[in-house]
Motif scaffolding. Structure first.
Motif, PDB file in Angstrom:
ATOM      1  N   LEU A 172       0.796  -1.219   0.000  1.00 20.05           N
ATOM      2  CA  LEU A 172       0.000   0.000   0.000  1.00 20.05           C
ATOM      3  C   LEU A 172       0.827   1.267   0.000  1.00 20.05           C
ATOM      4  CD1 LEU A 172      -2.786  -1.087   2.501  1.00 20.05           C
ATOM      5  CD2 LEU A 172      -2.842  -1.111   0.008  1.00 20.05           C
ATOM      6  N   ASP A 173       2.152   1.157   0.039  1.00 16.09           N
ATOM      7  CA  ASP A 173       2.941   2.379   0.000  1.00 16.09           C
ATOM      8  C   ASP A 173       3.109   2.825  -1.449  1.00 16.09           C
ATOM      9  OD1 ASP A 173       5.108   1.055  -1.188  1.00 16.09           O
ATOM     10  OD2 ASP A 173       6.270   0.923   0.663  1.00 16.09           O
ATOM     11  N   ASN A 174       3.889   3.866  -1.660  1.00 15.71           N
ATOM     12  CA  ASN A 174       3.950   4.475  -2.992  1.00 15.71           C
ATOM     13  C   ASN A 174       4.635   3.622  -4.049  1.00 15.71           C
ATOM     14  OD1 ASN A 174       2.546   6.607  -2.036  1.00 15.71           O
ATOM     15  ND2 ASN A 174       4.248   8.052  -2.014  1.00 15.71           N
ATOM     16  N   ARG A 175       5.235   2.519  -3.660  1.00 17.40           N
ATOM     17  CA  ARG A 175       5.861   1.653  -4.661  1.00 17.40           C
ATOM     18  C   ARG A 175       4.832   0.791  -5.392  1.00 17.40           C
ATOM     19  NH1 ARG A 175      10.329  -0.239  -0.412  1.00 17.40           N
ATOM     20  NH2 ARG A 175       8.555   0.300   0.901  1.00 17.40           N
ATOM     21  N   LYS A 176       3.625   0.713  -4.845  1.00 19.61           N
ATOM     22  CA  LYS A 176       2.581  -0.062  -5.519  1.00 19.61           C
ATOM     23  C   LYS A 176       1.258   0.670  -5.345  1.00 19.61           C
ATOM     24  CE  LYS A 176       1.618  -4.903  -6.500  1.00 19.61           C
ATOM     25  NZ  LYS A 176       2.417  -5.043  -7.719  1.00 19.61           N
ATOM     26  N   GLY A 177       0.487   0.348  -4.321  1.00 11.83           N
ATOM     27  CA  GLY A 177      -0.711   1.119  -4.040  1.00 11.83           C
ATOM     28  C   GLY A 177      -1.943   0.676  -4.794  1.00 11.83           C
ATOM     29  N   ASN A 231       2.204   5.024  -6.741  1.00  9.61           N
ATOM     30  CA  ASN A 231       2.834   5.616  -7.915  1.00  9.61           C
ATOM     31  C   ASN A 231       2.237   5.109  -9.225  1.00  9.61           C
ATOM     32  OD1 ASN A 231       4.484   7.011  -6.209  1.00  9.61           O
ATOM     33  ND2 ASN A 231       6.382   6.057  -6.870  1.00  9.61           N
ATOM     34  N   THR A 232       2.352   5.935 -10.252  1.00  4.67           N
ATOM     35  CA  THR A 232       1.877   5.572 -11.583  1.00  4.67           C
ATOM     36  C   THR A 232       2.607   4.337 -12.096  1.00  4.67           C
ATOM     37  OG1 THR A 232       1.458   7.899 -12.062  1.00  4.67           O
ATOM     38  CG2 THR A 232       1.608   6.411 -13.948  1.00  4.67           C
ATOM     39  N   LEU A 233       1.860   3.413 -12.668  1.00  2.00           N
ATOM     40  CA  LEU A 233       2.457   2.223 -13.255  1.00  2.00           C
ATOM     41  C   LEU A 233       2.929   2.534 -14.680  1.00  2.00           C
ATOM     42  CD1 LEU A 233      -0.201  -0.451 -12.246  1.00  2.00           C
ATOM     43  CD2 LEU A 233       2.012  -0.037 -11.148  1.00  2.00           C
ATOM     44  N   PRO A 234       4.157   2.228 -15.006  1.00  4.20           N
ATOM     45  CA  PRO A 234       4.620   2.462 -16.383  1.00  4.20           C
ATOM     46  C   PRO A 234       3.963   1.485 -17.351  1.00  4.20           C
ATOM     47  CG  PRO A 234       6.302   1.307 -15.110  1.00  4.20           C
ATOM     48  CD  PRO A 234       5.220   1.670 -14.143  1.00  4.20           C
ATOM     49  N   ALA A 293      -7.066   3.141 -16.763  1.00  7.40           N
ATOM     50  CA  ALA A 293      -7.233   1.849 -16.095  1.00  7.40           C
ATOM     51  C   ALA A 293      -6.758   1.931 -14.640  1.00  7.40           C
ATOM     52  CB  ALA A 293      -6.464   0.766 -16.843  1.00  7.40           C
ATOM     53  N   GLN A 294      -5.678   2.663 -14.411  1.00 10.03           N
ATOM     54  CA  GLN A 294      -5.186   2.832 -13.040  1.00 10.03           C
ATOM     55  C   GLN A 294      -6.193   3.625 -12.202  1.00 10.03           C
ATOM     56  OE1 GLN A 294      -0.782   3.648 -12.752  1.00 10.03           O
ATOM     57  NE2 GLN A 294      -0.966   3.736 -14.988  1.00 10.03           N
ATOM     58  N   LYS A 295      -6.781   4.609 -12.831  1.00  9.80           N
ATOM     59  CA  LYS A 295      -7.808   5.397 -12.147  1.00  9.80           C
ATOM     60  C   LYS A 295      -9.016   4.521 -11.805  1.00  9.80           C
ATOM     61  CE  LYS A 295      -9.978   9.939 -12.776  1.00  9.80           C
ATOM     62  NZ  LYS A 295     -10.050  11.073 -13.722  1.00  9.80           N
ATOM     63  N   ASP A 296      -9.389   3.637 -12.713  1.00  6.73           N
ATOM     64  CA  ASP A 296     -10.477   2.690 -12.451  1.00  6.73           C
ATOM     65  C   ASP A 296     -10.168   1.832 -11.229  1.00  6.73           C
ATOM     66  OD1 ASP A 296     -11.857   3.625 -14.659  1.00  6.73           O
ATOM     67  OD2 ASP A 296     -11.279   1.957 -15.962  1.00  6.73           O
ATOM     68  N   CYS A 297      -8.913   1.434 -11.088  1.00  3.39           N
ATOM     69  CA  CYS A 297      -8.501   0.623  -9.939  1.00  3.39           C
ATOM     70  C   CYS A 297      -8.683   1.393  -8.634  1.00  3.39           C
ATOM     71  CB  CYS A 297      -7.043   0.201 -10.070  1.00  3.39           C
ATOM     72  SG  CYS A 297      -6.709  -0.956 -11.404  1.00  3.39           S
ATOM     73  N   TYR A 343       4.274   9.786  -8.225  1.00  5.30           N
ATOM     74  CA  TYR A 343       2.984   9.601  -7.562  1.00  5.30           C
ATOM     75  C   TYR A 343       1.835   9.841  -8.545  1.00  5.30           C
ATOM     76  CZ  TYR A 343      -0.611   9.969  -3.921  1.00  5.30           C
ATOM     77  OH  TYR A 343      -1.731   9.781  -3.142  1.00  5.30           O
ATOM     78  N   PHE A 344       0.808   9.007  -8.458  1.00  3.12           N
ATOM     79  CA  PHE A 344      -0.275   9.041  -9.451  1.00  3.12           C
ATOM     80  C   PHE A 344      -1.128  10.303  -9.368  1.00  3.12           C
ATOM     81  CE2 PHE A 344      -4.557   8.287 -10.954  1.00  3.12           C
ATOM     82  CZ  PHE A 344      -4.363   7.653 -12.171  1.00  3.12           C
ATOM     83  N   LEU A 345      -1.643  10.605  -8.203  1.00  7.14           N
ATOM     84  CA  LEU A 345      -2.678  11.642  -8.062  1.00  7.14           C
ATOM     85  C   LEU A 345      -2.058  12.964  -7.619  1.00  7.14           C
ATOM     86  CD1 LEU A 345      -5.741  12.248  -8.126  1.00  7.14           C
ATOM     87  CD2 LEU A 345      -5.786  11.632  -5.688  1.00  7.14           C
ATOM     88  N   GLN A 346      -2.145  13.967  -8.495  1.00 11.26           N
ATOM     89  CA  GLN A 346      -1.514  15.251  -8.200  1.00 11.26           C
ATOM     90  C   GLN A 346      -2.497  16.404  -8.061  1.00 11.26           C
ATOM     91  OE1 GLN A 346       1.665  15.934 -11.159  1.00 11.26           O
ATOM     92  NE2 GLN A 346       1.467  13.748 -11.623  1.00 11.26           N
ATOM     93  N   ARG A 347      -3.620  16.381  -8.757  1.00  5.10           N
ATOM     94  CA  ARG A 347      -4.478  17.555  -8.862  1.00  5.10           C
ATOM     95  C   ARG A 347      -5.842  17.328  -8.205  1.00  5.10           C
ATOM     96  NH1 ARG A 347      -2.319  21.233 -12.310  1.00  5.10           N
ATOM     97  NH2 ARG A 347      -4.332  22.271 -12.603  1.00  5.10           N
ATOM     98  N   THR A 348      -6.375  18.385  -7.650  1.00  3.64           N
ATOM     99  CA  THR A 348      -7.655  18.318  -6.948  1.00  3.64           C
ATOM    100  C   THR A 348      -8.785  17.912  -7.882  1.00  3.64           C
ATOM    101  OG1 THR A 348      -6.839  20.117  -5.542  1.00  3.64           O
ATOM    102  CG2 THR A 348      -9.176  19.587  -5.400  1.00  3.64           C
ATOM    103  N   GLU A 349      -8.760  18.424  -9.098  1.00  3.34           N
ATOM    104  CA  GLU A 349      -9.826  18.116 -10.055  1.00  3.34           C
ATOM    105  C   GLU A 349      -9.933  16.610 -10.302  1.00  3.34           C
ATOM    106  OE1 GLU A 349     -11.341  19.495 -14.503  1.00  3.34           O
ATOM    107  OE2 GLU A 349      -9.259  19.829 -13.919  1.00  3.34           O
ATOM    108  N   GLU A 350      -8.789  15.947 -10.447  1.00 10.73           N
ATOM    109  CA  GLU A 350      -8.822  14.507 -10.685  1.00 10.73           C
ATOM    110  C   GLU A 350      -9.258  13.758  -9.432  1.00 10.73           C
ATOM    111  OE1 GLU A 350      -6.421  11.187 -13.219  1.00 10.73           O
ATOM    112  OE2 GLU A 350      -5.197  12.689 -12.183  1.00 10.73           O
ATOM    113  N   ALA A 351      -8.821  14.227  -8.263  1.00  4.67           N
ATOM    114  CA  ALA A 351      -9.279  13.618  -7.014  1.00  4.67           C
ATOM    115  C   ALA A 351     -10.795  13.726  -6.905  1.00  4.67           C
ATOM    116  CB  ALA A 351      -8.610  14.292  -5.828  1.00  4.67           C
ATOM    117  N   ALA A 352     -11.339  14.881  -7.272  1.00  2.86           N
ATOM    118  CA  ALA A 352     -12.783  15.083  -7.210  1.00  2.86           C
ATOM    119  C   ALA A 352     -13.521  14.151  -8.175  1.00  2.86           C
ATOM    120  CB  ALA A 352     -13.123  16.539  -7.530  1.00  2.86           C
TER     121      ALA A 352
END
Length: 263
Positions: free
Chosen positions: A71-76, A111-114, A120-124, A156-165
């Motif tokens: 669950l840390d930033n290496r996977k999540g 973190n973002t998966l390369p 798809a990551q957002k769906d997860c 890190y995957f999530l940076q902006r408030t708009e996407e979090a919302a």
């Protein structure tokens, strides 16, 4: 009216009672101790009862080292295979929060998966949060999803408030909200006050520190009088936590902060 919470970054003290007494001494009625797995929860709860100092939030984690690592930033929670482990970790964290009288659980994306579509990551992430929402609802607790800047947290995957919302809207639970960290968002997107006003109904927790340096408010470029006035005017009544370093002895820093931040 919101309540300020101290950061446990400010003390190396490991005795729960001495830690909370130190918090009270500099004028705070709450502290944020994110990594609950480092502490004896019963001792923390007893110290809270004795001092009256409360806890503002803890981090979704696990006493199981392998589960915590997932669950840390290496996977999540950008990964499908982490969902079931995340659900178990959230239940562990809810149980810990009950002991400490906490209603807010901080959660991150990883973190973002390369070489894997961002959608798809957002769906997860949406699926993982949707899976823990019933647990949170049953416990009457709230998970707050935190965007971070990628200068401090590369990849890190999530940076902006708009996407979090957008993620929160898709989860469709009042028990899943945004953690708005003023420090991170000043670096990632700016427009602090207008963003706070726009997304106020979806924000469940705040962290504050100044830019640059991540030190206490008043040491950098952020006009905290105006930012905190904006937060206050939204009607927010939770915790605003100082997640920052201190550049002077705490007795001096705390007095300067109270003078800066008073209404």
């Amino acid at each position: 009216m919101f309540t300020y919470a101290a950061s446990n970054w400010w003390w190396e003290e490991t005795s729960p009672l001495k830690l909370l007494e130190a918090v009270k001494k500099i004028g705070f009625s709450a502290i944020e101790v994110l990594d609950w797995t480092d502490y004896n929860l019963e001792e923390l709860a007893e110290a809270s009862q004795k001092t009256g100092v409360k806890f503002s939030a803890i981090l979704a984690s696990s006493k199981n080292p392998e589960r915590a690592k997932l669950l840390d930033n290496r996977k999540g929670i950008v990964c499908w295979e982490v969902e079931s482990e995340y659900v178990q970790a959230m239940q562990e964290t809810i149980d810990a929060a009950k002991v400490l009288g906490i209603n807010t659980i901080v959660t991150t994306t990883g973190n973002t998966l390369p070489n894997y579509p961002r959608t798809a990551q957002k769906d997860c992430i949406v699926q993982a949060l949707s899976s823990v929402a019933p647990l949170l609802e049953k416990a009457n607790m709230t998970a707050v999803l935190e965007p971070l800047n990628t200068t401090d947290h590369p990849g890190y995957f999530l940076q902006r408030t708009e996407e979090a919302a957008d993620i929160i809207n898709r989860v469709k639970s009042s028990h899943v909200k945004i953690l708005y960290d003023v420090y991170h968002q000043q670096i990632s997107e700016g427009n602090l006050i207008s963003t706070i006003q726009k997304y106020a109904p979806m924000i469940g927790h705040y962290h504050i520190a100044d830019v640059p340096g991540r030190n206490q408010p008043g040491t950098g470029e952020i006009n905290y009088k105006n930012v905190l006035k904006a937060i206050r005017e939204t009607g927010y009544s939770g915790y605003v936590t100082f997640e920052c370093a201190a550049t002077e002895p705490l007795e001096i820093v705390s007095q300067k902060m109270w003078d800066l931040l008073k209404d």
